[in-house]
Every structure is written in C-alpha cells, then in structure tokens.
Write a protein that holds these residues in place. Structure first.
Motif, PDB file in Angstrom:
ATOM      1  N   UNK A 114       0.815  -1.212   0.000  1.00 51.31           N
ATOM      2  CA  UNK A 114       0.000   0.000   0.000  1.00 51.31           C
ATOM      3  C   UNK A 114       0.850   1.265   0.000  1.00 51.31           C
ATOM      4  N   UNK A 115       0.420   2.243  -0.792  1.00 50.75           N
ATOM      5  CA  UNK A 115       1.114   3.524  -0.886  1.00 50.75           C
ATOM      6  C   UNK A 115       0.403   4.600  -0.074  1.00 50.75           C
ATOM      7  N   UNK A 116      -0.516   4.187   0.800  1.00 52.98           N
ATOM      8  CA  UNK A 116      -1.142   5.151   1.717  1.00 52.98           C
ATOM      9  C   UNK A 116      -0.048   5.886   2.470  1.00 52.98           C
ATOM     10  N   UNK A 117      -0.204   7.203   2.609  1.00 60.44           N
ATOM     11  CA  UNK A 117       0.888   8.037   3.124  1.00 60.44           C
ATOM     12  C   UNK A 117       1.126   7.899   4.614  1.00 60.44           C
ATOM     13  N   UNK A 118       0.077   7.539   5.377  1.00 59.28           N
ATOM     14  CA  UNK A 118       0.245   7.542   6.823  1.00 59.28           C
ATOM     15  C   UNK A 118      -0.344   6.300   7.477  1.00 59.28           C
ATOM     16  N   UNK A 119       0.196   6.002   8.650  1.00 54.58           N
ATOM     17  CA  UNK A 119      -0.333   4.897   9.446  1.00 54.58           C
ATOM     18  C   UNK A 119      -1.668   5.323  10.046  1.00 54.58           C
ATOM     19  N   UNK A 120      -2.599   4.423  10.010  1.00 54.03           N
ATOM     20  CA  UNK A 120      -3.960   4.721  10.453  1.00 54.03           C
ATOM     21  C   UNK A 120      -4.119   4.382  11.929  1.00 54.03           C
ATOM     22  N   UNK A 121      -4.640   5.324  12.700  1.00 61.32           N
ATOM     23  CA  UNK A 121      -4.841   5.106  14.137  1.00 61.32           C
ATOM     24  C   UNK A 121      -6.226   5.616  14.536  1.00 61.32           C
ATOM     25  N   UNK A 122      -7.285   4.830  14.304  1.00 63.43           N
ATOM     26  CA  UNK A 122      -8.644   5.323  14.476  1.00 63.43           C
ATOM     27  C   UNK A 122      -9.084   5.499  15.916  1.00 63.43           C
ATOM     28  N   UNK A 123      -8.428   4.849  16.861  1.00 60.35           N
ATOM     29  CA  UNK A 123      -8.954   4.835  18.225  1.00 60.35           C
ATOM     30  C   UNK A 123      -8.347   5.891  19.129  1.00 60.35           C
ATOM     31  N   UNK A 124      -7.328   6.602  18.677  1.00 59.62           N
ATOM     32  CA  UNK A 124      -6.646   7.552  19.538  1.00 59.62           C
ATOM     33  C   UNK A 124      -7.394   8.879  19.642  1.00 59.62           C
ATOM     34  N   UNK A 125      -7.527   9.372  20.862  1.00 57.20           N
ATOM     35  CA  UNK A 125      -8.091  10.692  21.123  1.00 57.20           C
ATOM     36  C   UNK A 125      -7.161  11.402  22.092  1.00 57.20           C
ATOM     37  N   UNK A 126      -7.023  12.694  21.906  1.00 51.50           N
ATOM     38  CA  UNK A 126      -6.182  13.505  22.770  1.00 51.50           C
ATOM     39  C   UNK A 126      -6.951  14.766  23.101  1.00 51.50           C
TER      40      UNK A 126
END
Length: 244
Positions: A114-126
């Motif tokens: 995959x050439x998706x640009x970024x790592x996916x992190x759906x569960x993180x909230x800040x």
C-alpha cells in the motif's frame, strides 16, 4: 465488486441505502488478493465518486505522490487502475479502512504494497479530539495544539498564493480545506505558519470529510499537513511567502 466507470459506481450506490464505502485501488497485474483481482496499492473511504478522484488528480492535476506515480505508470502502460469496493456503510467506515490497511500493509513500513501516506490510528483521542492517522505525530508533539517539530513553515510568514481554490470560486457556502487555509492566510497577510495553525484550529471542520472529525475539532498535525500541501505542492500553490 469491480467498478469500471462512474456509471457503475452510481448504479451500485443507487441500489443501496448505505452511502459510504471502502474502496481499494489495484494494479492490473491479475494477482488475487483481498477478495479481488489485482495487487492493492491504495485503500480509502468515500462517498459519491470519490473513488475516481485519485486518478483525476494524478492524470489531470499533477499530484505529486507515490500513489499518483503508480496511477500514471499504469496509464502509460496502456492499462487501467482496477477499482474495487470492499464494503458499504451507513456511517464513515474508519474502522474497516483501518483493518484493511493493517491487513494489507504499507510499503513505507515494509509490511505490504500500500502507498497510503500515513499509518492509520482510528482509536486515539487527545484532549477529546480524534487523531486517527495523525496520532503518532500529535502525541509526540505533546498536546492537541502543539506544532510537530517537522513542520517546515512554523516561522515562515505567509499570504494567499497565486491559485485560488476552486471551492471558493464556485460555491462560497461550502469551503474545502484548502479554501479555508487560503481564506485565513489571505485575511491575515504576514501570518506565520504557527499562527495560521492556531487560527485554523478554532474553525469548525465537521463538514470537511477529510478532517475525520464528528465534533468539528482537528489536531495541529492535520492542519500542518494541509498548510504544507498548500505551499509546496505544485498542483496547489494556495499559499506563498509574504510579500509586503
């Protein structure tokens, strides 16, 4: 489900109540992978004809990215990108998109094609704000409004660039992300990149799908990416250095 044209996509959407979908762009190499034919090179979520936007940006708008390069190479070979729909959903399917990206793997991490640009992190909230794929950079920065160290335009004074985003020209009532970036810089000539991030963070982004937010708030990392894109990308140029 293979989608060969916008007509195919419109027909598929008319037949379903769900209006969101997860799609996979594939190489036309006849490899069987992820319940479809063709090695995947990009996974995304969309509505309407979002599925085709990557090809339009690569072939007609000069987008600079590995994904765009792959699309142009496929086109130059005389073949077409293979487009498949993985699944349909009533709400934006962030979790399914994340599952597929993790399952297939990103080239940048050495885990897949995959050439998706970024790592996916759906569960993180800040601080109550959704971070998704910007989690790593934003948490490292130290807070939701903290500017990532790698932001190149932090101290650069900016103004509106030579290109006005088309969303402003066509329909001022619904402004795209680049339109909002352009408007903020145009209204505050000489604003630094850091000041622009903080000004934009105060806006409501809930109508901008690429913001991945349901509460209308976004993180500084996401804003920095768009500001740099508006400044550095030759197909955008919605920002430029301030000229008194």
């Amino acid at each position: 489900m293979i989608i060969r044209s916008k007509v195919d996509l419109a027909t598929a959407l008319r037949q379903r109540e769900e209006k969101h979908y997860v799609y996979i762009l594939r190489y036309p190499d006849d490899v069987i992978a992820c319940d479809g034919e063709g090695t995947p090179f990009y996974v995304g979520i969309g509505q309407n004809d979002r599925l085709f936007s990557h090809e339009e940006n690569a072939l007609h708008k000069g987008e600079i990215s590995e994904k765009a390069d792959a699309i142009r190479e496929i086109q130059a070979s005389g073949r077409e990108v293979v487009r498949t729909i993985d699944s349909f959903h009533f709400v934006e399917p962030f979790i399914r998109e994340a599952e597929l990206i993790l399952e297939i793997g990103r080239k940048a991490e050495g885990t897949g094609p995959l050439l998706n640009a970024q790592t996916y992190s759906p569960s993180h909230r800040l601080e109550g704000v959704e971070l998704r794929k910007y989690a790593v950079n934003q948490i490292a920065a130290g807070g939701i409004d903290a500017i990532p160290a790698r932001f190149k335009l932090r101290n650069v004074r900016l103004m509106g660039g030579p290109n006005i985003p088309r969303s402003i020209q066509k329909n001022g009532s619904k402004i795209c992300v680049m339109g909002k970036v352009y408007q903020a810089a145009q209204a505050n000539p000489g604003i630094t990149g850091e000041q622009l991030v903080h000004a934009l963070a105060k806006l409501d982004w809930s109508e901008n799908k690429s913001a991945y937010t349901q509460g209308g708030q976004v993180c500084a990392s996401w804003l920095c990416g768009y500001i740099e894109g508006a400044f550095f990308r030759s197909d955008k140029l919605h920002l430029q250095e301030f000229r008194p």
